[in-house]
Design a protein around this motif. Structure first.
Motif, PDB file in Angstrom:
ATOM      1  N   LEU A   1       1.514  15.639 -14.560  1.00 56.64           N
ATOM      2  CA  LEU A   1       0.369  14.783 -14.279  1.00 56.64           C
ATOM      3  C   LEU A   1       0.756  13.689 -13.289  1.00 56.64           C
ATOM      4  CD1 LEU A   1      -2.589  14.020 -15.026  1.00 56.64           C
ATOM      5  CD2 LEU A   1      -1.620  12.572 -16.807  1.00 56.64           C
ATOM      6  N   ASP A   2       1.915  13.104 -13.505  1.00 53.57           N
ATOM      7  CA  ASP A   2       2.389  12.055 -12.603  1.00 53.57           C
ATOM      8  C   ASP A   2       2.640  12.583 -11.198  1.00 53.57           C
ATOM      9  OD1 ASP A   2       2.263  10.250 -14.668  1.00 53.57           O
ATOM     10  OD2 ASP A   2       4.404  10.360 -15.133  1.00 53.57           O
ATOM     11  N   SER A   3       2.875  13.878 -11.082  1.00 55.79           N
ATOM     12  CA  SER A   3       3.150  14.453  -9.758  1.00 55.79           C
ATOM     13  C   SER A   3       1.883  14.625  -8.925  1.00 55.79           C
ATOM     14  CB  SER A   3       3.882  15.789  -9.903  1.00 55.79           C
ATOM     15  OG  SER A   3       3.010  16.780 -10.399  1.00 55.79           O
ATOM     16  N   GLN A   4       0.740  14.162  -9.437  1.00 55.19           N
ATOM     17  CA  GLN A   4      -0.483  14.215  -8.635  1.00 55.19           C
ATOM     18  C   GLN A   4      -0.328  13.404  -7.356  1.00 55.19           C
ATOM     19  OE1 GLN A   4      -4.395  14.350 -10.803  1.00 55.19           O
ATOM     20  NE2 GLN A   4      -3.058  13.380 -12.306  1.00 55.19           N
ATOM     21  N   LEU A   5       0.611  12.512  -7.352  1.00 57.83           N
ATOM     22  CA  LEU A   5       0.909  11.745  -6.145  1.00 57.83           C
ATOM     23  C   LEU A   5       2.014  12.445  -5.357  1.00 57.83           C
ATOM     24  CD1 LEU A   5       0.845   8.120  -7.612  1.00 57.83           C
ATOM     25  CD2 LEU A   5      -1.001   9.385  -6.512  1.00 57.83           C
ATOM     26  N   GLY A   6       2.101  13.758  -5.524  1.00 60.18           N
ATOM     27  CA  GLY A   6       3.152  14.566  -4.920  1.00 60.18           C
ATOM     28  C   GLY A   6       3.230  14.482  -3.413  1.00 60.18           C
ATOM     29  N   ASN A   7       2.119  14.126  -2.765  1.00 57.65           N
ATOM     30  CA  ASN A   7       2.136  13.985  -1.309  1.00 57.65           C
ATOM     31  C   ASN A   7       2.871  12.726  -0.878  1.00 57.65           C
ATOM     32  OD1 ASN A   7       0.650  16.324  -1.107  1.00 57.65           O
ATOM     33  ND2 ASN A   7      -1.293  15.271  -0.907  1.00 57.65           N
ATOM     34  N   LEU A   8       3.174  11.855  -1.823  1.00 53.67           N
ATOM     35  CA  LEU A   8       3.860  10.607  -1.508  1.00 53.67           C
ATOM     36  C   LEU A   8       5.347  10.732  -1.823  1.00 53.67           C
ATOM     37  CD1 LEU A   8       1.479   7.901  -3.056  1.00 53.67           C
ATOM     38  CD2 LEU A   8       1.525   8.741  -0.717  1.00 53.67           C
ATOM     39  N   SER A   9       6.166  10.214  -0.949  1.00 51.42           N
ATOM     40  CA  SER A   9       7.597  10.115  -1.236  1.00 51.42           C
ATOM     41  C   SER A   9       7.792   8.955  -2.207  1.00 51.42           C
ATOM     42  CB  SER A   9       8.376   9.855   0.052  1.00 51.42           C
ATOM     43  OG  SER A   9       8.058   8.559   0.558  1.00 51.42           O
ATOM     44  N   GLU A  10       8.995   8.818  -2.744  1.00 50.93           N
ATOM     45  CA  GLU A  10       9.298   7.683  -3.615  1.00 50.93           C
ATOM     46  C   GLU A  10       9.107   6.375  -2.849  1.00 50.93           C
ATOM     47  OE1 GLU A  10      10.169   7.248  -6.992  1.00 50.93           O
ATOM     48  OE2 GLU A  10       9.371   9.283  -7.061  1.00 50.93           O
ATOM     49  N   LYS A  11       9.496   6.382  -1.582  1.00 48.55           N
ATOM     50  CA  LYS A  11       9.339   5.187  -0.744  1.00 48.55           C
ATOM     51  C   LYS A  11       7.848   4.860  -0.559  1.00 48.55           C
ATOM     52  CE  LYS A  11      10.728   3.360   3.762  1.00 48.55           C
ATOM     53  NZ  LYS A  11      11.400   3.644   5.032  1.00 48.55           N
ATOM     54  N   ASP A  12       7.032   5.898  -0.312  1.00 54.82           N
ATOM     55  CA  ASP A  12       5.585   5.703  -0.177  1.00 54.82           C
ATOM     56  C   ASP A  12       4.986   5.161  -1.476  1.00 54.82           C
ATOM     57  OD1 ASP A  12       5.577   6.693   2.426  1.00 54.82           O
ATOM     58  OD2 ASP A  12       4.931   8.707   1.822  1.00 54.82           O
ATOM     59  N   ALA A  13       5.428   5.722  -2.613  1.00 57.15           N
ATOM     60  CA  ALA A  13       4.905   5.284  -3.910  1.00 57.15           C
ATOM     61  C   ALA A  13       5.261   3.818  -4.163  1.00 57.15           C
ATOM     62  CB  ALA A  13       5.453   6.172  -5.026  1.00 57.15           C
ATOM     63  N   LYS A  14       6.479   3.418  -3.805  1.00 55.59           N
ATOM     64  CA  LYS A  14       6.869   2.012  -3.962  1.00 55.59           C
ATOM     65  C   LYS A  14       6.004   1.121  -3.084  1.00 55.59           C
ATOM     66  CE  LYS A  14      10.541  -1.374  -3.911  1.00 55.59           C
ATOM     67  NZ  LYS A  14       9.570  -2.403  -4.082  1.00 55.59           N
ATOM     68  N   LEU A  15       5.768   1.534  -1.830  1.00 55.98           N
ATOM     69  CA  LEU A  15       4.915   0.759  -0.931  1.00 55.98           C
ATOM     70  C   LEU A  15       3.500   0.650  -1.506  1.00 55.98           C
ATOM     71  CD1 LEU A  15       4.325  -0.712   1.721  1.00 55.98           C
ATOM     72  CD2 LEU A  15       3.941   1.535   2.777  1.00 55.98           C
ATOM     73  N   LEU A  16       2.974   1.754  -2.020  1.00 56.88           N
ATOM     74  CA  LEU A  16       1.641   1.737  -2.625  1.00 56.88           C
ATOM     75  C   LEU A  16       1.612   0.760  -3.807  1.00 56.88           C
ATOM     76  CD1 LEU A  16      -1.255   2.779  -2.913  1.00 56.88           C
ATOM     77  CD2 LEU A  16      -0.339   4.688  -4.244  1.00 56.88           C
TER      78      LEU A  16
END
Length: 174
Positions: free
Chosen positions: A150-165
């Protein structure tokens, strides 16, 4: 989630007008069929609301097979973090993702399912203490690997992108 005359389903782009599945991923402007906005901030606000609804719908679909709602899962997660200690419904409400939830009613439903137990707080009889049961812990354990998906729904984002978000979302609430 409905927006305008388009109905959004959690796992597909499906419109009331066409009544056919559309496998092509669309960007926000295409989804709501609007190209012009008063400002980028207005567009960002609407995109956040839209994306929030999209995520909520996906979460609802995810939790259905487990016989649990988003809010019930949130309460169980909070209780698992406190285990083996109990926690009052007031503190649960403070920690909920959706603070408008009726915690007493959610706890009552979780009690009926055998996933939590509750008792009157001995120090303050106005409060109710809640503790997760072994069945509640077992349910969460069964769900843990599926929740990772479920958490991988943000799969298009890298870890760096997720941190920025995350940083940008925190900045909005400052």
């Amino acid at each position: 989630m409905g927006l305008g005359s388009i109905t959004y389903y959690p796992y597909a782009c499906f419109t009331c007008r066409s009544l056919e599945m559309n496998p092509i991923e669309m960007n926000f402007e295409e989804e709501i069929q609007q190209k012009k906005f008063k400002s980028e901030k207005q567009k960002a606000t609407l995109n956040l609301i839209f994306t929030s609804g999209w995520l909520v719908n996906r979460h609802k679909e995810f939790f259905k097979p487990f016989g649990i709602t988003n809010q019930q899962y949130n309460v169980l997660r909070i209780l698992r973090g406190q285990h083996p200690k109990s926690i009052s419904t007031c503190v649960i409400k403070e920690r909920m993702l959706d603070r408008n939830s009726d915690v007493s009613r959610i706890v009552d439903r979780l009690t009926l399912k055998g996933w939590v137990s509750k008792e009157i707080c001995p120090n303050d009889r106005r409060l109710v203490d809640v503790i997760i049961s072994d069945d509640g812990l077992a349910l969460l354990k069964r769900m843990d690997s599926a929740v990772e998906k479920l958490d991988s729904q943000l799969g298009n984002l890298s870890e760096k992108d997720a941190k920025l978000l995350n940083d940008l979302l925190d900045k909005i609430r400052e």
